[in-house]
Design a protein around this motif. Structure first.
Motif, PDB file in Angstrom:
ATOM      1  N   LYS A   1       0.854  -1.186   0.000  1.00  0.00           N
ATOM      2  CA  LYS A   1       0.000   0.000   0.000  1.00  0.00           C
ATOM      3  C   LYS A   1       0.895   1.242   0.000  1.00  0.00           C
ATOM      4  O   LYS A   1       1.852   1.321   0.758  1.00  0.00           O
ATOM      5  CB  LYS A   1      -0.898   0.016   1.242  1.00  0.00           C
TER       6      LYS A   1
ATOM      7  N   THR B   1       0.844   5.737  -0.973  1.00  0.00           N
ATOM      8  CA  THR B   1       0.151   6.955  -1.404  1.00  0.00           C
ATOM      9  C   THR B   1       0.997   7.640  -2.473  1.00  0.00           C
ATOM     10  O   THR B   1       2.198   7.842  -2.285  1.00  0.00           O
ATOM     11  CB  THR B   1      -0.057   7.913  -0.218  1.00  0.00           C
TER      12      THR B   1
ATOM     13  N   PHE C   1      -3.628   9.699  -4.457  1.00  0.00           N
ATOM     14  CA  PHE C   1      -4.289   8.418  -4.675  1.00  0.00           C
ATOM     15  C   PHE C   1      -3.667   7.359  -3.763  1.00  0.00           C
ATOM     16  O   PHE C   1      -2.468   7.389  -3.480  1.00  0.00           O
ATOM     17  CB  PHE C   1      -4.142   7.974  -6.135  1.00  0.00           C
ATOM     18  N   TYR C   2      -4.512   6.460  -3.344  1.00  0.00           N
ATOM     19  CA  TYR C   2      -4.078   5.345  -2.503  1.00  0.00           C
ATOM     20  C   TYR C   2      -4.006   4.109  -3.393  1.00  0.00           C
ATOM     21  O   TYR C   2      -5.020   3.651  -3.919  1.00  0.00           O
ATOM     22  CB  TYR C   2      -5.093   5.149  -1.381  1.00  0.00           C
ATOM     23  N   HIS C   3      -2.785   3.615  -3.637  1.00  0.00           N
ATOM     24  CA  HIS C   3      -2.588   2.461  -4.513  1.00  0.00           C
ATOM     25  C   HIS C   3      -2.371   1.200  -3.673  1.00  0.00           C
ATOM     26  O   HIS C   3      -1.579   1.206  -2.722  1.00  0.00           O
ATOM     27  CB  HIS C   3      -1.377   2.683  -5.416  1.00  0.00           C
TER      28      HIS C   3
ATOM     29  N   GLY D   1      -5.617  -1.972  -6.974  1.00  0.00           N
ATOM     30  CA  GLY D   1      -6.708  -1.073  -6.617  1.00  0.00           C
ATOM     31  C   GLY D   1      -6.207   0.350  -6.523  1.00  0.00           C
ATOM     32  O   GLY D   1      -5.017   0.598  -6.318  1.00  0.00           O
ATOM     33  N   LYS D   2      -7.105   1.309  -6.710  1.00  0.00           N
ATOM     34  CA  LYS D   2      -6.724   2.719  -6.668  1.00  0.00           C
ATOM     35  C   LYS D   2      -7.898   3.526  -6.151  1.00  0.00           C
ATOM     36  O   LYS D   2      -9.003   3.416  -6.684  1.00  0.00           O
ATOM     37  CB  LYS D   2      -6.321   3.192  -8.070  1.00  0.00           C
ATOM     38  N   GLN D   3      -7.657   4.288  -5.101  1.00  0.00           N
ATOM     39  CA  GLN D   3      -8.710   5.155  -4.564  1.00  0.00           C
ATOM     40  C   GLN D   3      -8.169   6.573  -4.415  1.00  0.00           C
ATOM     41  O   GLN D   3      -7.021   6.769  -4.013  1.00  0.00           O
ATOM     42  CB  GLN D   3      -9.194   4.674  -3.190  1.00  0.00           C
TER      43      GLN D   3
ATOM     44  N   GLU E   1     -10.465   8.380 -13.013  1.00  0.00           N
ATOM     45  CA  GLU E   1     -10.499   8.616 -11.576  1.00  0.00           C
ATOM     46  C   GLU E   1     -11.423   7.647 -10.835  1.00  0.00           C
ATOM     47  O   GLU E   1     -11.625   7.782  -9.642  1.00  0.00           O
ATOM     48  CB  GLU E   1     -10.945  10.060 -11.290  1.00  0.00           C
ATOM     49  N   ARG E   2     -12.011   6.733 -11.544  1.00  0.00           N
ATOM     50  CA  ARG E   2     -12.938   5.815 -10.885  1.00  0.00           C
ATOM     51  C   ARG E   2     -12.191   4.957  -9.863  1.00  0.00           C
ATOM     52  O   ARG E   2     -11.191   4.313 -10.173  1.00  0.00           O
ATOM     53  CB  ARG E   2     -13.607   4.913 -11.924  1.00  0.00           C
ATOM     54  N   ASP E   3     -12.693   4.949  -8.659  1.00  0.00           N
ATOM     55  CA  ASP E   3     -12.040   4.186  -7.598  1.00  0.00           C
ATOM     56  C   ASP E   3     -12.246   2.690  -7.796  1.00  0.00           C
ATOM     57  O   ASP E   3     -13.324   2.232  -8.169  1.00  0.00           O
ATOM     58  CB  ASP E   3     -12.601   4.590  -6.233  1.00  0.00           C
TER      59      ASP E   3
ATOM     60  N   TYR F   1     -12.015  -0.328  -5.432  1.00  0.00           N
ATOM     61  CA  TYR F   1     -11.869  -0.679  -4.016  1.00  0.00           C
ATOM     62  C   TYR F   1     -11.511  -2.153  -3.861  1.00  0.00           C
ATOM     63  O   TYR F   1     -12.043  -3.018  -4.567  1.00  0.00           O
ATOM     64  CB  TYR F   1     -13.163  -0.385  -3.260  1.00  0.00           C
TER      65      TYR F   1
END
Length: 722
Positions: free
Chosen positions: A276, A278, A417-419, A435-437, A455-457, A459
């Motif tokens: 994980k 950022t 973004f949180y990868h 995943g990408k949020q 930009e679609r998250d 999860y």
């Protein structure tokens, strides 16, 4: 009194705007003021007023194209007034010769071409008066007044004149000699009767397009297989894609994919790795011309020329800075104007929210404000003259919107973004899940919804390393490899700007990077338009397709410096040195003369090895695959040949079946050509313009000597049209 010579009429009006002035026929008179104590006359060119004299005007023996007269190397390069602009030249000359005028101010666009346009007029007029230079990066009133208060001595910018002169003379030598040489040699080798234009920038650009097309034509699509695992860890469900040790997810043997499926379906799964992190995505840099052209082409499908024309119009309206720039940076002086600009622009509805919610000051951010990286021009930014948007055309507004939002975006924090990466092991096989949020929207809040597709998250459930679960099911998905896509104009502009990546010489590679690749920011759109005009390329669904003519020329120049970016790299390096006063223009032109001689000799020596028919064989296959119908003369396919419909077998058997795309003022559609080829008769076409307007069918009959004829509505008489 001073005489100011602008490059264009619109520019002249903007240069006069900060001062009290009055229009007096073919010039503007500026009243005495602090800047011009004795007043000034302001006149203008209309772009280039002079052109180089052609070979046949230098010597009548050059009128007929012959190999034994090449290379053509004039002792001196002569200029003549462009016929259509003779009156404008006389108007400028009259002001320059006015005895009241004691000093001249050159006020062309701030660049080497602007330097050439104005100084050439001054020199050709024979005037011997002191010359100063005004360098206005923006036509906004404050910027213009400041520029006039800080004039340069012409000697400071004159190296740019010599740079532009050297470039034009050298390009004339190479372009004219190589165009004649390749035209004559290709015709001798069975390449038809077309004229083949070659040039230092246009030919390597064309080679890029043709080489991409060759990749597409030679591409063999292959099936591939991917194994997708569906995992269940108690109530947590997710998918993963199998990858090899080389991080490749595509498998080209179905049996291997099926075996992995069998070995993993229903088996225990374990979380091998959870990573994980950022990541921050900074706002994009300010626009330079090529990135503006690329963006406008991608979003609005504007051609490179259309974008340049719109940006030039906005510049001449004092709404943006000089657009023909290759810089993405500004200095602190320009950055100081941003607070006032942001205050003004937030009064406009489209920008109210985003301009009111800016998050930071860019003054100290070297990504945007860095005077050391600003050369002749700074990045494209809006001026403090914020317009009423209804004053702009719909297309001007689109370009202005891009530029404004790019500046506003720079005043926002990076998007965050949180990868997440999850690696799941099943037996000996590894499956990867990504995943990408979005954590913070940052500058992306300035984008339109249509620009936020990425930009679609995605999860993912919360998982821990060594956690175990089940690969409930694996499945094999089949796909096919696809060829590279043809260039859009925006992609071609980008590729031209980044040309040279494949050059092995590291010094040349660095030069191309420094000079921004093939061509200049301001000339790339013109190169593309010229390739269209020469029937080397056509467009289909916004993609660029090379014609048969392009394939033939590129086959001929293959392996020479004209086919690569190397010549441009070497020239741009030396031209840049001339522009800085570090190299001699005459020596550069002398070398261009020697190069022209060598290129002509090399073309003659290599022409016996050209195989034009082989070079177009794949193209023939492509054209036959998009055939509009069967040629009524020889049975081959009839294809779109840019300006006409013609037989694809012309190079093989000389079949001369053609139908012009426009007859007597009417466009002939593909639908009607298909009907003509299938049934011998088109639909009724209305509005042909002869002595009077009429409606008619186009028909084909062997009895009419194999020609297309008109069949008139309600009449039986016929008239041959080809």
């Amino acid at each position: 009194m001073q005489a100011i010579v602008a490059e264009k009429g619109n520019q002249a009006q903007k240069l006069a705007a900060p001062f009290k002035h009055k229009k007096r026929g073919h010039y503007i008179e500026i009243s005495p003021c602090d800047t011009f104590p004795q007043g000034a006359f302001l006149t203008w060119c209309s772009g280039h007023l002079f052109e180089m004299v052609g070979p046949d005007e230098l010597n009548p023996q050059y009128k007929k194209w012959k190999l034994d007269t090449l290379p053509i190397i004039p002792e001196t390069f002569k200029y003549k007034v462009i016929k259509e602009k003779a009156k404008r030249y006389q108007a400028v000359k009259e002001v320059l010769l006015n005895p009241k005028v004691k000093e001249i101010i050159a006020a062309g666009d701030p660049g080497r071409e602007g330097e050439l346009i104005v100084e050439l007029v001054i020199r050709q007029s024979g005037v011997k008066k002191p010359v100063k230079r005004v360098w206005a990066q923006s036509l906004e009133k404050k910027a213009v007044k400041r520029a006039f208060e800080n004039l340069f001595d012409i000697e400071e910018t004159r190296p740019l004149y010599f740079e532009a002169l050297a470039r034009s003379h050298a390009d004339w030598l190479v372009g004219m000699n190589m165009s004649r040489a390749y035209t004559l040699l290709i015709q001798q080798n069975g390449g038809g009767r077309s004229v083949y234009s070659a040039g230092r920038v246009q030919t390597p650009t064309l080679a890029m397009i043709v080489n991409r097309e060759k990749e597409i034509l030679s591409f063999e699509s292959k099936p591939f297989y991917e194994v997708i695992g569906q995992f269940r860890f108690e109530n947590k469900v997710f998918e993963g894609k199998y990858q090899t040790e080389d991080n490749e997810s595509r498998l080209f043997q179905k049996e291997i994919a099926e075996k992995i499926k069998e070995e993993t379906s229903g088996k225990e799964a374990r979380i091998e790795k959870v990573k994980k992190e950022t990541k921050k995505e900074p706002p994009p840099q300010f626009f330079k011309l090529s990135t503006l052209q690329e963006t406008a082409n991608k979003i609005f499908k504007f051609s490179a020329k259309r974008t340049l024309d719109l940006a030039q119009s906005l510049y001449e309206k004092s709404l943006i800075s000089y657009p023909r720039t290759n810089s993405e940076f500004i200095s602190e002086e320009e950055a100081r104007s941003f607070p006032q600009f942001l205050q003004q622009v937030k009064q406009l509805e489209p920008y109210r929210d985003i301009a009111s919610n800016i998050q930071r000051d860019v003054m100290k951010d070297r990504r945007y404000v860095n005077a050391k990286k600003v050369t002749d021009h700074y990045a494209i930014i809006p001026t403090e003259n914020v317009p009423s948007l209804h004053e702009l055309s719909a297309d001007e507004r689109k370009i202005y919107d891009l530029i404004v939002k790019r500046v506003i975006a720079a005043h926002y924090y990076p998007a965050e973004f949180y990868h997440t990466l999850i690696v799941t092991r099943v037996e000996t096989h590894l499956f990867y899940t990504k995943g990408k949020q979005m954590i913070k929207e940052g500058w992306r809040s300035t984008l339109q919804k249509s620009q936020k597709k990425d930009e679609r998250d995605v999860y993912l459930p919360v998982l821990q390393e060594n956690e175990t679960g089940l690969c409930a099911r694996s499945e094999v998905k089949e796909g096919k490899t696809t060829p590279p896509k043809r260039y859009t104009e925006g992609e071609l502009i980008s590729s031209m700007a980044n040309a040279g990546r494949k050059i092995e010489d590291q010094q040349l590679k660095a030069v191309l990077k420094e000079t921004r690749g093939l061509g200049e920011e301001a000339t790339r759109a013109g190169i593309i338009e010229r390739l269209k005009a020469l029937s080397y390329i056509r467009q289909e669904k916004h993609r660029i397709i090379p014609t048969e003519k392009a394939f033939i020329l590129v086959e001929a120049v293959n392996g020479t410096v004209l086919a690569s970016a190397e010549l441009t790299a070497r020239w741009e390096q030396r031209l840049s040195e001339i522009g800085q006063g570090k190299a001699d223009a005459k020596a550069f032109i002398d070398n261009a003369k020697k190069l022209s001689d060598k290129l002509v000799k090399d073309a003659i020596n290599n022409s016996s090895s050209w195989d034009i028919s082989e070079s177009t064989e794949a193209l023939d296959n492509r054209e036959n695959s998009v055939s509009l119908g069967q040629c009524p003369k020889c049975g081959a396919g009839v294809v779109d040949k840019t300006k006409l419909y013609g037989c694809s077998a012309y190079n093989k058997n000389g079949c001369d079946f053609i139908v012009s795309k426009r007859l007597l003022g009417k466009k002939i559609s593909e639908t009607n050509i298909k009907k003509l080829l299938s049934s011998g008769k088109t639909n009724l076409i209305k509005g042909f313009k002869g002595k009077s307007e009429f409606n008619a069918y186009l028909t084909w009959k062997e009895k009419s000597q194999g020609t297309i004829t008109f069949q008139f509505e309600k009449q039986k008489r016929k008239q041959h049209v080809n």
